[in-house]
Motif scaffolding. Structure first.
Motif, PDB file in Angstrom:
ATOM      1  N   ILE A   1      10.472  -1.825   5.281  1.00 32.46           N
ATOM      2  CA  ILE A   1       9.689  -0.678   5.744  1.00 32.46           C
ATOM      3  C   ILE A   1       9.414  -0.794   7.237  1.00 32.46           C
ATOM      4  N   GLU A   2       9.151  -2.006   7.696  1.00 35.50           N
ATOM      5  CA  GLU A   2       8.922  -2.210   9.129  1.00 35.50           C
ATOM      6  C   GLU A   2      10.184  -1.903   9.944  1.00 35.50           C
ATOM      7  N   LEU A   3      11.347  -2.212   9.391  1.00 35.71           N
ATOM      8  CA  LEU A   3      12.591  -1.852  10.082  1.00 35.71           C
ATOM      9  C   LEU A   3      12.732  -0.339  10.225  1.00 35.71           C
ATOM     10  N   VAL A   4      12.371   0.392   9.189  1.00 35.74           N
ATOM     11  CA  VAL A   4      12.439   1.854   9.256  1.00 35.74           C
ATOM     12  C   VAL A   4      11.461   2.367  10.311  1.00 35.74           C
ATOM     13  N   LEU A   5      10.262   1.812  10.348  1.00 36.96           N
ATOM     14  CA  LEU A   5       9.287   2.249  11.346  1.00 36.96           C
ATOM     15  C   LEU A   5       9.732   1.893  12.762  1.00 36.96           C
ATOM     16  N   ASN A   6      10.402   0.768  12.934  1.00 35.03           N
ATOM     17  CA  ASN A   6      10.931   0.411  14.247  1.00 35.03           C
ATOM     18  C   ASN A   6      12.048   1.362  14.667  1.00 35.03           C
ATOM     19  N   ALA A   7      12.829   1.844  13.707  1.00 37.52           N
ATOM     20  CA  ALA A   7      13.861   2.840  14.022  1.00 37.52           C
ATOM     21  C   ALA A   7      13.219   4.119  14.541  1.00 37.52           C
ATOM     22  N   VAL A   8      12.104   4.499  13.958  1.00 36.30           N
ATOM     23  CA  VAL A   8      11.383   5.684  14.433  1.00 36.30           C
ATOM     24  C   VAL A   8      10.871   5.459  15.853  1.00 36.30           C
ATOM     25  N   ASP A   9      10.369   4.257  16.135  1.00 34.88           N
ATOM     26  CA  ASP A   9       9.881   3.948  17.485  1.00 34.88           C
ATOM     27  C   ASP A   9      10.998   4.023  18.523  1.00 34.88           C
TER      28      ASP A   9
ATOM     29  N   PHE B   1       3.909   6.781  24.586  1.00 34.00           N
ATOM     30  CA  PHE B   1       2.574   6.700  23.999  1.00 34.00           C
ATOM     31  C   PHE B   1       2.632   6.858  22.485  1.00 34.00           C
ATOM     32  N   MET B   2       3.498   7.726  21.999  1.00 32.62           N
ATOM     33  CA  MET B   2       3.673   7.860  20.550  1.00 32.62           C
ATOM     34  C   MET B   2       4.222   6.571  19.949  1.00 32.62           C
ATOM     35  N   THR B   3       5.105   5.900  20.679  1.00 25.61           N
ATOM     36  CA  THR B   3       5.637   4.625  20.215  1.00 25.61           C
ATOM     37  C   THR B   3       4.534   3.584  20.127  1.00 25.61           C
ATOM     38  N   LEU B   4       3.681   3.507  21.138  1.00 23.50           N
ATOM     39  CA  LEU B   4       2.570   2.555  21.097  1.00 23.50           C
ATOM     40  C   LEU B   4       1.603   2.870  19.958  1.00 23.50           C
ATOM     41  N   PHE B   5       1.323   4.150  19.734  1.00 22.69           N
ATOM     42  CA  PHE B   5       0.468   4.540  18.618  1.00 22.69           C
ATOM     43  C   PHE B   5       1.108   4.158  17.290  1.00 22.69           C
ATOM     44  N   SER B   6       2.393   4.371  17.168  1.00 22.31           N
ATOM     45  CA  SER B   6       3.108   4.028  15.939  1.00 22.31           C
ATOM     46  C   SER B   6       3.120   2.519  15.698  1.00 22.31           C
ATOM     47  N   ILE B   7       3.242   1.740  16.750  1.00 20.82           N
ATOM     48  CA  ILE B   7       3.200   0.284  16.606  1.00 20.82           C
ATOM     49  C   ILE B   7       1.824  -0.161  16.111  1.00 20.82           C
ATOM     50  N   GLY B   8       0.772   0.472  16.626  1.00 22.17           N
ATOM     51  CA  GLY B   8      -0.576   0.152  16.151  1.00 22.17           C
ATOM     52  C   GLY B   8      -0.779   0.495  14.691  1.00 22.17           C
TER      53      GLY B   8
ATOM     54  N   SER C   1       1.600   0.687  12.474  1.00 20.12           N
ATOM     55  CA  SER C   1       2.437  -0.244  11.717  1.00 20.12           C
ATOM     56  C   SER C   1       1.745  -1.600  11.548  1.00 20.12           C
ATOM     57  N   ALA C   2       1.045  -2.050  12.571  1.00 18.07           N
ATOM     58  CA  ALA C   2       0.330  -3.323  12.472  1.00 18.07           C
ATOM     59  C   ALA C   2      -0.792  -3.241  11.446  1.00 18.07           C
ATOM     60  N   ALA C   3      -1.523  -2.138  11.453  1.00 19.07           N
ATOM     61  CA  ALA C   3      -2.590  -1.970  10.464  1.00 19.07           C
ATOM     62  C   ALA C   3      -2.022  -1.859   9.051  1.00 19.07           C
ATOM     63  N   GLU C   4      -0.923  -1.137   8.912  1.00 15.74           N
ATOM     64  CA  GLU C   4      -0.276  -1.000   7.600  1.00 15.74           C
ATOM     65  C   GLU C   4       0.221  -2.339   7.088  1.00 15.74           C
ATOM     66  N   SER C   5       0.759  -3.153   7.979  1.00 15.18           N
ATOM     67  CA  SER C   5       1.251  -4.475   7.575  1.00 15.18           C
ATOM     68  C   SER C   5       0.114  -5.378   7.136  1.00 15.18           C
ATOM     69  N   ALA C   6      -1.003  -5.320   7.831  1.00 18.07           N
ATOM     70  CA  ALA C   6      -2.148  -6.152   7.461  1.00 18.07           C
ATOM     71  C   ALA C   6      -2.669  -5.779   6.073  1.00 18.07           C
ATOM     72  N   VAL C   7      -2.777  -4.488   5.800  1.00 18.48           N
ATOM     73  CA  VAL C   7      -3.243  -4.046   4.484  1.00 18.48           C
ATOM     74  C   VAL C   7      -2.223  -4.407   3.407  1.00 18.48           C
ATOM     75  N   ALA C   8      -0.943  -4.217   3.693  1.00 21.07           N
ATOM     76  CA  ALA C   8       0.093  -4.523   2.700  1.00 21.07           C
ATOM     77  C   ALA C   8       0.143  -6.017   2.392  1.00 21.07           C
ATOM     78  N   ILE C   9      -0.005  -6.856   3.398  1.00 21.12           N
ATOM     79  CA  ILE C   9       0.006  -8.304   3.147  1.00 21.12           C
ATOM     80  C   ILE C   9      -1.221  -8.714   2.336  1.00 21.12           C
ATOM     81  N   ALA C  10      -2.366  -8.093   2.598  1.00 19.01           N
ATOM     82  CA  ALA C  10      -3.555  -8.383   1.793  1.00 19.01           C
ATOM     83  C   ALA C  10      -3.336  -7.989   0.338  1.00 19.01           C
ATOM     84  N   ILE C  11      -2.707  -6.857   0.094  1.00 17.94           N
ATOM     85  CA  ILE C  11      -2.417  -6.429  -1.277  1.00 17.94           C
ATOM     86  C   ILE C  11      -1.422  -7.373  -1.933  1.00 17.94           C
ATOM     87  N   ILE C  12      -0.400  -7.797  -1.197  1.00 16.98           N
ATOM     88  CA  ILE C  12       0.597  -8.714  -1.751  1.00 16.98           C
ATOM     89  C   ILE C  12      -0.034 -10.053  -2.099  1.00 16.98           C
ATOM     90  N   ILE C  13      -0.930 -10.550  -1.260  1.00 14.49           N
ATOM     91  CA  ILE C  13      -1.623 -11.812  -1.557  1.00 14.49           C
ATOM     92  C   ILE C  13      -2.473 -11.663  -2.809  1.00 14.49           C
TER      93      ILE C  13
END
Length: 102
Positions: free
Chosen positions: A35-43, A62-69, A71-83
């Motif tokens: 999923i992160e690869l797909v989001l990086n393609a969008v960036d 600026f949209m790329t920087l917003f999207s990276i932010g 993505s970072a929040a989404e990854s943190a939540v997803a890793i918490a759910i996976i744990i």
């Protein structure tokens, strides 16, 4: 200078590698990476279209920087759910989540 078409090809490759990884993997961490690869393609597309259409402005960056932010929040939540799933089921496979239905 690198032509914009090369960025579009790179973005398409990242997108299709991410989709392929998401569809074929059964590991939650590998699916998150896909999923992160797909989001990086969008960036990459945001930055390339900014360079192609609006040469002097920075809206795509600026949209790329917003999207990276986001993505970072989404990854943190997803890793918490996976744990949490791993703690409950002792597995990081998608098949173990099917038990959470009912």
């Amino acid at each position: 200078m690198v032509p914009v078409e090369c960025y579009f090809v790179l973005s398409a490759l990242l997108f299709f590698i991410g989709v392929y990884g998401f569809v074929t993997r059964r590991n939650l961490i590998a699916m998150l990476i896909s999923i992160e690869l797909v989001l990086n393609a969008v960036d990459v597309n945001f930055a390339a279209f900014n360079r192609l259409l609006y040469i002097g402005s920075m809206e795509g960056m600026f949209m790329t920087l917003f999207s990276i932010g986001v993505s970072a929040a989404e990854s943190a939540v997803a890793i918490a759910i996976i744990i949490n799933v791993y703690r409950n089921f002792r597995s990081d496979s998608v098949d173990s989540i099917k038990n959470m239905k009912w």
